[in-house]
Design an enzyme around this catalytic site. Structure first.
Site, mmCIF file in Angstrom:
data_model
loop_
_atom_site.group_PDB
_atom_site.id
_atom_site.type_symbol
_atom_site.label_atom_id
_atom_site.label_comp_id
_atom_site.label_asym_id
_atom_site.label_seq_id
_atom_site.Cartn_x
_atom_site.Cartn_y
_atom_site.Cartn_z
ATOM 1 N N ALA A 1 1.148 -1.228 -0.066
ATOM 2 C CA ALA A 1 -0.056 -0.022 -0.007
ATOM 3 C C ALA A 1 0.938 1.251 0.030
ATOM 4 O O ALA A 1 2.049 1.112 0.429
ATOM 5 C CB ALA A 1 -0.822 0.064 1.294
ATOM 6 N N GLY B 1 0.484 -5.055 0.941
ATOM 7 C CA GLY B 1 -0.607 -5.037 0.097
ATOM 8 C C GLY B 1 -0.389 -5.869 -1.163
ATOM 9 O O GLY B 1 -1.503 -6.376 -1.730
ATOM 10 N N GLU C 1 -0.617 -9.309 -0.469
ATOM 11 C CA GLU C 1 -2.189 -9.481 -0.246
ATOM 12 C C GLU C 1 -2.910 -9.601 -1.353
ATOM 13 O O GLU C 1 -3.811 -10.188 -1.584
ATOM 14 C CB GLU C 1 -2.569 -8.394 1.016
ATOM 15 C CG GLU C 1 -1.880 -8.603 2.236
ATOM 16 C CD GLU C 1 -2.163 -7.481 3.112
ATOM 17 O OE1 GLU C 1 -1.726 -6.314 2.808
ATOM 18 O OE2 GLU C 1 -2.857 -7.842 4.145
ATOM 19 N N GLU D 1 4.877 -4.799 7.032
ATOM 20 C CA GLU D 1 3.885 -3.879 8.025
ATOM 21 C C GLU D 1 4.301 -3.745 9.337
ATOM 22 O O GLU D 1 4.325 -2.454 9.746
ATOM 23 C CB GLU D 1 2.493 -4.168 7.822
ATOM 24 C CG GLU D 1 1.881 -3.826 6.405
ATOM 25 C CD GLU D 1 1.865 -5.484 5.927
ATOM 26 O OE1 GLU D 1 2.736 -6.293 5.936
ATOM 27 O OE2 GLU D 1 0.975 -5.414 4.751
HETATM 28 N N1 CO8 Z 1 4.291 3.194 -0.697
HETATM 29 C C1 CO8 Z 1 4.961 4.332 -1.256
HETATM 30 N N2 CO8 Z 1 6.182 4.463 -1.978
HETATM 31 C C2 CO8 Z 1 6.776 3.309 -2.223
HETATM 32 C C3 CO8 Z 1 6.341 2.316 -1.635
HETATM 33 C C4 CO8 Z 1 5.266 2.110 -1.048
HETATM 34 N N3 CO8 Z 1 4.828 0.997 -0.627
HETATM 35 N N4 CO8 Z 1 7.344 1.297 -2.057
HETATM 36 C C5 CO8 Z 1 8.310 1.871 -2.650
HETATM 37 N N5 CO8 Z 1 7.874 3.391 -2.986
HETATM 38 C C6 CO8 Z 1 8.587 4.438 -3.768
HETATM 39 C C7 CO8 Z 1 10.014 4.883 -2.934
HETATM 40 O O1 CO8 Z 1 9.576 5.915 -1.852
HETATM 41 C C8 CO8 Z 1 10.774 5.451 -3.879
HETATM 42 O O2 CO8 Z 1 10.297 6.612 -4.395
HETATM 43 P P1 CO8 Z 1 11.216 7.773 -4.289
HETATM 44 O O3 CO8 Z 1 12.393 7.598 -5.210
HETATM 45 O O4 CO8 Z 1 10.393 9.150 -4.668
HETATM 46 O O5 CO8 Z 1 11.969 8.130 -2.941
HETATM 47 C C9 CO8 Z 1 10.539 4.358 -5.242
HETATM 48 O O6 CO8 Z 1 9.318 3.848 -4.819
HETATM 49 C C10 CO8 Z 1 11.535 3.523 -5.122
HETATM 50 O O7 CO8 Z 1 11.877 2.766 -3.906
HETATM 51 P P2 CO8 Z 1 13.219 2.599 -3.472
HETATM 52 O O8 CO8 Z 1 14.001 3.755 -3.768
HETATM 53 O O9 CO8 Z 1 13.009 2.532 -1.857
HETATM 54 O O10 CO8 Z 1 13.798 1.287 -4.001
HETATM 55 P P3 CO8 Z 1 14.634 0.187 -3.434
HETATM 56 O O11 CO8 Z 1 15.223 -0.801 -4.503
HETATM 57 O O12 CO8 Z 1 15.644 0.779 -2.682
HETATM 58 O O13 CO8 Z 1 13.744 -0.514 -2.313
HETATM 59 C C11 CO8 Z 1 12.001 -1.776 -1.481
HETATM 60 C C12 CO8 Z 1 12.752 -1.236 -2.754
HETATM 61 C C13 CO8 Z 1 12.680 -2.723 -0.593
HETATM 62 C C14 CO8 Z 1 10.600 -2.426 -2.107
HETATM 63 C C15 CO8 Z 1 11.423 -0.482 -0.788
HETATM 64 O O14 CO8 Z 1 10.913 0.585 -1.591
HETATM 65 C C16 CO8 Z 1 10.609 -0.626 0.432
HETATM 66 O O15 CO8 Z 1 10.703 -1.299 1.560
HETATM 67 N N6 CO8 Z 1 9.288 -0.431 -0.003
HETATM 68 C C17 CO8 Z 1 8.052 -0.434 1.275
HETATM 69 C C18 CO8 Z 1 7.716 -1.873 1.535
HETATM 70 C C19 CO8 Z 1 6.699 -1.887 2.385
HETATM 71 O O16 CO8 Z 1 6.967 -1.775 3.641
HETATM 72 N N7 CO8 Z 1 5.488 -2.109 2.063
HETATM 73 C C20 CO8 Z 1 4.148 -2.537 2.942
HETATM 74 C C21 CO8 Z 1 3.261 -1.155 3.148
HETATM 75 S S1 CO8 Z 1 2.043 -1.077 4.109
HETATM 76 C C22 CO8 Z 1 0.902 -2.045 3.527
HETATM 77 O O17 CO8 Z 1 0.918 -2.465 2.496
HETATM 78 C C23 CO8 Z 1 -0.329 -2.379 4.076
HETATM 79 C C24 CO8 Z 1 -1.431 -3.056 3.309
HETATM 80 C C25 CO8 Z 1 -2.616 -2.956 4.218
HETATM 81 C C26 CO8 Z 1 -3.455 -1.634 3.339
HETATM 82 C C27 CO8 Z 1 -5.009 -1.635 3.706
HETATM 83 C C28 CO8 Z 1 -5.728 -0.697 2.917
HETATM 84 C C29 CO8 Z 1 -5.605 0.689 3.284
#
Ligand code: CO8
Length: 261
Positions: free
Chosen positions: A69, A112, A115, A135
Site C-alpha cells: 500500500a 498489500g 495480499e 508492515e
Molecule cells: N509506498 C509508497 N512509495 C513506495 C513504496 C510504498 N509501499 N514502496 C516503494 N516506494 C517508492 C519509494 O519511496 C521510492 O520513491 P522515491 O524515489 O520518490 O523516494 C520508489 O518507490 C523506489 O523505491 P526505493 O528507492 O525504496 O527502491 P529500493 O529498490 O531501494 O527498495 C523496497 C525497494 C525494498 C521495496 C522499498 O521500496 C520498500 O521497502 N518499500 C516499502 C515496502 C513496504 O513496507 N510495504 C508495505 C507497505 S504497508 C501495506 O502494504 C499495508 C497493506 C494494508 C493496506 C490496507 C488498505 C488501506
C-alpha cells in the site's frame, strides 16, 4: 491481441479470452493507492462481466508486482480515516470476481502487494519475485487480508514468523512453503502466464465459475458447508450445454466446442 489501454495507474488489454491488467506506477514500485484500487477493481469487474473473458492476469513490472500500500498516502491518516475509508471494500470486490485470476509476479510483492497476489487463484512467480508482509516494521499489521490468507496458504507458524518479523522470502522459499503455485524464469513469466491463462480460459465458463466458488468455500466455510456447496454446484452443471458438449466430445473422441453456456 488488443492494444494496451492506458489508465492513470494501470494498463489493460485483451488477448483472446484473457484480460490483462498491468500495474503501472513505476515511480512508486506500483504502490497501491486509492486510484490504483479504483482502476484495478473497475478493470477486473469489467472483465468479469464479459462472457468473452475466461481468465484474468494481473501483473506488474520486472522490478515490482507491487511494493505494498502507498505508505506516503497512508502516513498522515488517523484511525478513523482508515476505519471509514473505502480501501478495504474496494479490494474485496477484486477478491470477489467470479473469473479465475492469475497473479504473474516479478520483483517485490510486499505488504498489500503480497495480499493482492493472495486474492488471486494462481500465483506464478518469476525467479526474481520476493514476497513479504513488512508492515510490522512500519508500526502496523497487514490490512488487506494478509494475516488471514497467509495463514491459510502456508500454515500458522510460517505465517506468524513472516508477519511478526517482516522477513522477506525469495521465490524458491515462497514455492517451498506453498505461497506460490509455480516459479518460472523471469524472462518466461508473461509467456507462462499467457499460456496458463489461455488454457484456463478455454474451459467452459459455467464450470470455471463453479470451480472457483467451490475452491473459495474451502478457505471460508466449514467442511460440511463446503461439501454441500460443491454438491449443489456439481449438480447444477448438468443443466449446462457445456456439460453435454464436454461429455459428448469425450464419447465421440473429438475436441469439445464449448459455447460457455
Ligand atoms: N509506498 C509508497 N512509495 C513506495 C513504496 C510504498 N509501499 N514502496 C516503494 N516506494 C517508492 C519509494 O519511496 C521510492 O520513491 P522515491 O524515489 O520518490 O523516494 C520508489 O518507490 C523506489 O523505491 P526505493 O528507492 O525504496 O527502491 P529500493 O529498490 O531501494 O527498495 C523496497 C525497494 C525494498 C521495496 C522499498 O521500496 C520498500 O521497502 N518499500 C516499502 C515496502 C513496504 O513496507 N510495504 C508495505 C507497505 S504497508 C501495506 O502494504 C499495508 C497493506 C494494508 C493496506 C490496507 C488498505 C488501506
Amino acid at each position: 491481441m488488443d492494444e494496451d489501454r492506458r489508465n492513470t495507474t494501470i494498463r489493460t488489454r485483451v488477448d483472446g479470452r484473457v484480460g490483462w491488467i498491468t500495474l503501472d506506477r513505476p515511480e512508486a514500485l506500483n504502490a497501491l493507492n486509492s486510484e490504483v484500487a479504483r482502476e484495478v477493481v473497475a478493470a477486473a469487474l469489467a472483465f468479469d462481466a464479459d462472457e468473452g473473458i475466461g481468465a484474468i492476469v494481473i501483473t506488474g513490472s520486472d522490478r515490482a508486482f507491487a511494493a505494498g500500500a502507498d505508505i506516503k498516502a497512508m502516513e498522515g491518516l488517523t484511525g478513523r480515516d482508515v476505519a471509514v475509508g473505502n480501501h478495504f471494500h474496494a479490494w474485496q470486490s477484486f477478491a470477489d470476481v467470479r473469473t479465475p485470476v492469475i497473479a504473474a509476479v516479478a520483483g517485490y510483492a510486499l505488504g498489500g502487494g503480497c495480499e493482492l497476489a493472495m486474492m488471486c487463484d494462481v500465483i506464478l512467480a518469476a525467479d526474481t519475485a520476493r514476497f513479504g508482509q513488512p508492515e510490522i516494521t512500519l508500526g502496523v499489521i497487514p490490512g488487506m487480508g494478509g494475516t488471514q490468507r497467509l495463514v491459510r496458504a502456508v500454515g500458522y507458524f510460517k505465517a506468524a514468523e513472516l508477519v511478526l518479523s517482516g522477513r522477506i522470502v525469495e521465490a524458491d522459499e515462497a514455492e517451498r512453503i506453498g505461497l506460490v503455485s509455480r516459479v518460472v524464469p523471469a524472462e518466461a513469466l508473461h509467456e507462462e502466464a499467457a499460456a496458463l491463462a489461455a488454457a484456463i480460459a478455454s474451459k467452459p465458463l459455467p464450470a470455471l465459475y463453479a470451480a472457483k466458488a467451490a475452491l473459495d468455500a474451502a478457505l471460508e466455510a466449514p467442511l460440511a458447508e463446503g461439501l454441500r456447496l460443491e454438491k449443489h454446484l456439481f449438480a447444477s452443471l448438468f443443466d449446462t450445454a457445456d456439460q453435454k458438449e464436454g461429455m459428448a466430445a469425450f464419447r465421440e473422441k473429438r475436441e469439445p466446442r464449448f459455447t460457455h453456456r
